[in-house]
Design a protein around this motif. Structure first.
Motif, PDB file in Angstrom:
ATOM      1  N   PHE A  79       0.837  -1.197   0.000  1.00 18.75           N
ATOM      2  CA  PHE A  79       0.000   0.000   0.000  1.00 18.75           C
ATOM      3  C   PHE A  79       0.873   1.249   0.000  1.00 18.75           C
ATOM      4  O   PHE A  79       0.630   2.186  -0.760  1.00 18.75           O
ATOM      5  CB  PHE A  79      -0.929  -0.005   1.212  1.00 18.75           C
ATOM      6  CG  PHE A  79      -1.627   1.308   1.431  1.00 18.75           C
ATOM      7  CD1 PHE A  79      -2.629   1.713   0.571  1.00 18.75           C
ATOM      8  CD2 PHE A  79      -1.258   2.129   2.487  1.00 18.75           C
ATOM      9  CE1 PHE A  79      -3.261   2.939   0.765  1.00 18.75           C
ATOM     10  CE2 PHE A  79      -1.893   3.352   2.682  1.00 18.75           C
ATOM     11  CZ  PHE A  79      -2.894   3.756   1.816  1.00 18.75           C
ATOM     12  N   LEU A 131       0.584   3.949  -3.038  1.00 24.51           N
ATOM     13  CA  LEU A 131       0.109   5.313  -2.801  1.00 24.51           C
ATOM     14  C   LEU A 131       1.173   6.319  -3.206  1.00 24.51           C
ATOM     15  O   LEU A 131       0.872   7.356  -3.787  1.00 24.51           O
ATOM     16  CB  LEU A 131      -0.280   5.493  -1.325  1.00 24.51           C
ATOM     17  CG  LEU A 131      -0.746   6.902  -0.926  1.00 24.51           C
ATOM     18  CD1 LEU A 131      -1.919   7.376  -1.781  1.00 24.51           C
ATOM     19  CD2 LEU A 131      -1.131   6.951   0.550  1.00 24.51           C
ATOM     20  N   ARG A 186       0.934   6.846  -6.792  1.00 25.39           N
ATOM     21  CA  ARG A 186      -0.215   7.691  -7.130  1.00 25.39           C
ATOM     22  C   ARG A 186       0.078   9.157  -6.867  1.00 25.39           C
ATOM     23  O   ARG A 186      -0.306  10.033  -7.634  1.00 25.39           O
ATOM     24  CB  ARG A 186      -1.437   7.270  -6.307  1.00 25.39           C
ATOM     25  CG  ARG A 186      -2.246   6.170  -6.950  1.00 25.39           C
ATOM     26  CD  ARG A 186      -3.357   5.720  -6.040  1.00 25.39           C
ATOM     27  NE  ARG A 186      -4.489   6.645  -6.057  1.00 25.39           N
ATOM     28  CZ  ARG A 186      -5.582   6.461  -5.298  1.00 25.39           C
ATOM     29  NH1 ARG A 186      -5.660   5.412  -4.506  1.00 25.39           N
ATOM     30  NH2 ARG A 186      -6.565   7.314  -5.340  1.00 25.39           N
ATOM     31  N   LEU A 187       0.761   9.424  -5.776  1.00 25.25           N
ATOM     32  CA  LEU A 187       1.070  10.815  -5.437  1.00 25.25           C
ATOM     33  C   LEU A 187       2.044  11.401  -6.451  1.00 25.25           C
ATOM     34  O   LEU A 187       1.935  12.569  -6.810  1.00 25.25           O
ATOM     35  CB  LEU A 187       1.651  10.903  -4.028  1.00 25.25           C
ATOM     36  CG  LEU A 187       0.689  10.502  -2.905  1.00 25.25           C
ATOM     37  CD1 LEU A 187       1.377  10.590  -1.554  1.00 25.25           C
ATOM     38  CD2 LEU A 187      -0.566  11.358  -2.912  1.00 25.25           C
ATOM     39  N   GLU A 195       0.069  12.393  -9.243  1.00 26.13           N
ATOM     40  CA  GLU A 195      -0.715  13.570  -8.873  1.00 26.13           C
ATOM     41  C   GLU A 195       0.137  14.820  -9.036  1.00 26.13           C
ATOM     42  O   GLU A 195      -0.303  15.806  -9.599  1.00 26.13           O
ATOM     43  CB  GLU A 195      -1.157  13.398  -7.417  1.00 26.13           C
ATOM     44  CG  GLU A 195      -2.301  14.260  -6.994  1.00 26.13           C
ATOM     45  CD  GLU A 195      -3.556  13.972  -7.786  1.00 26.13           C
ATOM     46  OE1 GLU A 195      -4.190  14.946  -8.214  1.00 26.13           O
ATOM     47  OE2 GLU A 195      -3.919  12.797  -7.987  1.00 26.13           O
ATOM     48  N   GLU A 199      -6.933   2.194   4.234  1.00 29.47           N
ATOM     49  CA  GLU A 199      -6.164   2.472   3.022  1.00 29.47           C
ATOM     50  C   GLU A 199      -6.893   3.486   2.150  1.00 29.47           C
ATOM     51  O   GLU A 199      -6.291   4.413   1.598  1.00 29.47           O
ATOM     52  CB  GLU A 199      -5.903   1.173   2.248  1.00 29.47           C
ATOM     53  CG  GLU A 199      -4.929   0.254   2.968  1.00 29.47           C
ATOM     54  CD  GLU A 199      -4.505  -0.959   2.146  1.00 29.47           C
ATOM     55  OE1 GLU A 199      -5.120  -1.195   1.081  1.00 29.47           O
ATOM     56  OE2 GLU A 199      -3.562  -1.651   2.569  1.00 29.47           O
ATOM     57  N   THR A 218      -6.719   6.920   3.930  1.00 30.67           N
ATOM     58  CA  THR A 218      -5.352   7.434   3.919  1.00 30.67           C
ATOM     59  C   THR A 218      -4.997   7.951   2.524  1.00 30.67           C
ATOM     60  O   THR A 218      -4.390   9.020   2.383  1.00 30.67           O
ATOM     61  CB  THR A 218      -4.352   6.333   4.338  1.00 30.67           C
ATOM     62  OG1 THR A 218      -4.723   5.832   5.622  1.00 30.67           O
ATOM     63  CG2 THR A 218      -2.941   6.873   4.419  1.00 30.67           C
ATOM     64  N   SER A 219      -5.410   7.227   1.496  1.00 31.93           N
ATOM     65  CA  SER A 219      -5.158   7.693   0.131  1.00 31.93           C
ATOM     66  C   SER A 219      -5.844   9.033  -0.098  1.00 31.93           C
ATOM     67  O   SER A 219      -5.246   9.958  -0.646  1.00 31.93           O
ATOM     68  CB  SER A 219      -5.677   6.682  -0.898  1.00 31.93           C
ATOM     69  OG  SER A 219      -5.073   5.432  -0.703  1.00 31.93           O
ATOM     70  N   PHE A 277      -3.880  11.899   1.603  1.00 30.95           N
ATOM     71  CA  PHE A 277      -2.627  12.325   0.974  1.00 30.95           C
ATOM     72  C   PHE A 277      -2.855  12.927  -0.406  1.00 30.95           C
ATOM     73  O   PHE A 277      -2.138  13.840  -0.814  1.00 30.95           O
ATOM     74  CB  PHE A 277      -1.633  11.159   0.925  1.00 30.95           C
ATOM     75  CG  PHE A 277      -0.912  10.976   2.217  1.00 30.95           C
ATOM     76  CD1 PHE A 277       0.174  11.771   2.542  1.00 30.95           C
ATOM     77  CD2 PHE A 277      -1.332  10.032   3.140  1.00 30.95           C
ATOM     78  CE1 PHE A 277       0.830  11.630   3.746  1.00 30.95           C
ATOM     79  CE2 PHE A 277      -0.680   9.879   4.353  1.00 30.95           C
ATOM     80  CZ  PHE A 277       0.406  10.674   4.654  1.00 30.95           C
ATOM     81  N   ILE A 278      -3.859  12.452  -1.105  1.00 30.64           N
ATOM     82  CA  ILE A 278      -4.124  13.045  -2.416  1.00 30.64           C
ATOM     83  C   ILE A 278      -4.658  14.473  -2.243  1.00 30.64           C
ATOM     84  O   ILE A 278      -4.211  15.401  -2.914  1.00 30.64           O
ATOM     85  CB  ILE A 278      -5.078  12.142  -3.228  1.00 30.64           C
ATOM     86  CG1 ILE A 278      -4.284  10.931  -3.720  1.00 30.64           C
ATOM     87  CG2 ILE A 278      -5.680  12.901  -4.400  1.00 30.64           C
ATOM     88  CD1 ILE A 278      -5.118   9.826  -4.307  1.00 30.64           C
TER      89      ILE A 278
END
Lengths: 274, 190
Positions: A77, A81, A84-85, A88, B55, B58-59, B62-63
């Motif tokens: 995870f 993530l 993904r960031l 972004e 999860e 949390t995603s 942070f996004i």
């Protein structure tokens, strides 16, 4: 012992009466909720609840977080993530957004990122640039060759003696990261970039798989998607390899930084291209 | 020699290719993410109690944080600002999960959240395990035992019943009452 507090804990028929009567349904609903938490799955919504009930459910969540190891983010995870960031952030600049929309990734942009996974992805993308047309295709069982005849150059990456039969050795150059394998039929080489998003694979000697740190992709030692991979990603492209003068050579893209270091390859001993 | 050249380490390669950019989006992300992932995840997990939702939320946090990182400038620290983002994210989640009115949600959110959410003073977030221990100390023996079995030792109903010498039905009743009491103690901030 026998105090009022203790009696309060005992299960007596009186609890089923009165304005604050507890019902069997409430016990079972909370029990189901707890069991879902113990499975680490999203519980069912309890429906409209009083704030007292909500606090009870909250207490369950709080105590579940105290189960040893439960409240730690999994490495898979954490790295997905992070990826993904990175995207972004990349999408915030128009030029990068355009590249992202085309499904490509900016090598330079990601290198500037400096994060582990991004850096890994970046080197992978250097490889990716030569196989863009393949990564656009849906996953299949065929395996492509990274660099066709005449388009690249031969580079020495290992001596024959340093990779025992069954062994795997990683190599990295300006243009490519890959693995050389010593198989029963000779030396072979594979691209070391995950065919999903280009993150760099690592060799898992125990399971004999190439594992991707970003999204858990797994490839067997022949480069085909292995059990345990979340998706059967396209196989890793082969890199042409040969043995000459006790040295293992791989055929890679010409580096823009050098010209004619190509080695003559008139004697492709031990070279295999399945 | 070509052979030596091929052995360029990955690190060397990164260094060679990395331009000396003044723009440090990456450093900010590094601070934002690497330094705070675990503490934010734990906080969120203690509010939802399962990995799936932890999860997902949390995603989201942070996004949101990455998209609005400029608004972090006024915050006392990146971390306290992140906790604020986490808090509103959880509030939104609870609104749909519990179908509660806003002021009841506020009560829930205050649990484990010490100090004002004003600018200047970073909120003090008590680690979930400290809260659990504090609550356990205040619980009657039966309640404490059932929660220790069910959560800290992660035992099944059956195992718990055996350990405590109760019927399985009794364990279900007992865990209900123990959590109800625990919820009350948590609210009181004991």
């Amino acid at each position: 012992m026998g105090s009022h507090d203790d009696e309060d804990n005992l299960i007596s028929p009186e609890d089923a009466k009165g304005p604050n009567a507890e019902t069997v349904e409430q016990y079972l609903r909370l029990h189901d909720h707890i069991e879902r938490l113990r499975e680490d799955k999203t519980p069912q919504k309890p429906g409209k609840v009083t704030s007292e009930e909500a606090r009870t459910y909250q207490a369950a969540a709080l105590f579940r977080a105290a189960t040893p190891g439960a409240a730690e983010p999994s490495p898979a995870f954490a790295s997905s993530l992070r990826t993904r960031l990175e995207h972004e952030i990349g999408a915030s600049s128009p030029a990068r957004a355009l590249r992202a929309a085309r499904g490509g990734v900016s090598r330079r942009g990601l290198l500037a990122g400096g994060l582990g996974a991004a850096a890994a992805a970046a080197v992978g993308v250097a490889v990716g640039s030569t196989i863009t047309h393949e990564s656009a295709k849906p996953p299949g069982s065929w395996q492509t060759t990274l660099i066709g005849d005449g388009a690249g150059m031969w580079l020495a990456v290992a001596t024959v003696g340093e990779i025992p039969l069954g062994g795997v050795k990683r190599f990295a150059t300006d243009a490519v990261v890959g693995f050389v394998r010593h198989t029963s039929s000779g030396f072979e080489a594979l691209s070391g970039a995950c065919t999903h998003m280009g993150c760099l694979l690592s060799w898992n000697a125990g399971a004999r798989t190439f594992d991707c740190p970003c999204h858990g992709g797994r490839f067997n030692e022949n480069g085909k998607a292995a059990p345990g991979s979340p998706v059967a990603y396209s196989p890793l492209p082969l890199i042409k390899a040969k043995v000459e003068a006790g040295t293992v050579w791989v055929y890679i893209a010409k580096s823009p930084m050098e010209d004619a270091t190509t080695t003559p390859s008139n004697n492709p001993n031990g070279y295999r291209n399945p | 020699m070509t052979l030596r050249k091929a052995r360029i380490t990955e690190n060397n390669q990164m260094r060679a290719d990395k331009p000396p950019e003044p723009e440090r989006d990456s450093d900010r992300l590094q601070r934002l993410y690497e330094d705070n992932l675990h503490v934010i995840y734990r906080f969120i997990y203690s509010k939802v109690g399962n990995r799936e939702e932890a999860e997902d939320l949390t995603s989201q946090v942070f996004i949101k944080a990455v998209r609005t990182i400029d608004s972090a400038r006024g915050a006392a620290s990146i971390q306290s600002w992140l906790f604020q983002v986490a808090r509103t994210t959880i509030a939104d989640h609870w609104r749909s999960f519990y179908q509660l009115r806003a002021h009841s949600l506020d009560d829930l959110l205050e649990a484990g959240w010490e100090g004002p959410a004003e600018s200047g003073a970073p909120p003090r977030i008590e680690p979930p395990n400290d809260r659990v221990n504090r609550i356990l100390e205040r619980l009657p023996d039966h309640y404490r035992d059932v929660l220790i079995c069910r959560f800290l030792q992660n035992l099944s109903i059956k195992e718990t019943a055996l350990r405590m010498g109760l019927s399985e039905a009794n364990v279900k009743v007992l865990q209900f009452r123990a959590l109800k009491k625990a919820g009350r103690l948590d609210l009181e901030g004991l």
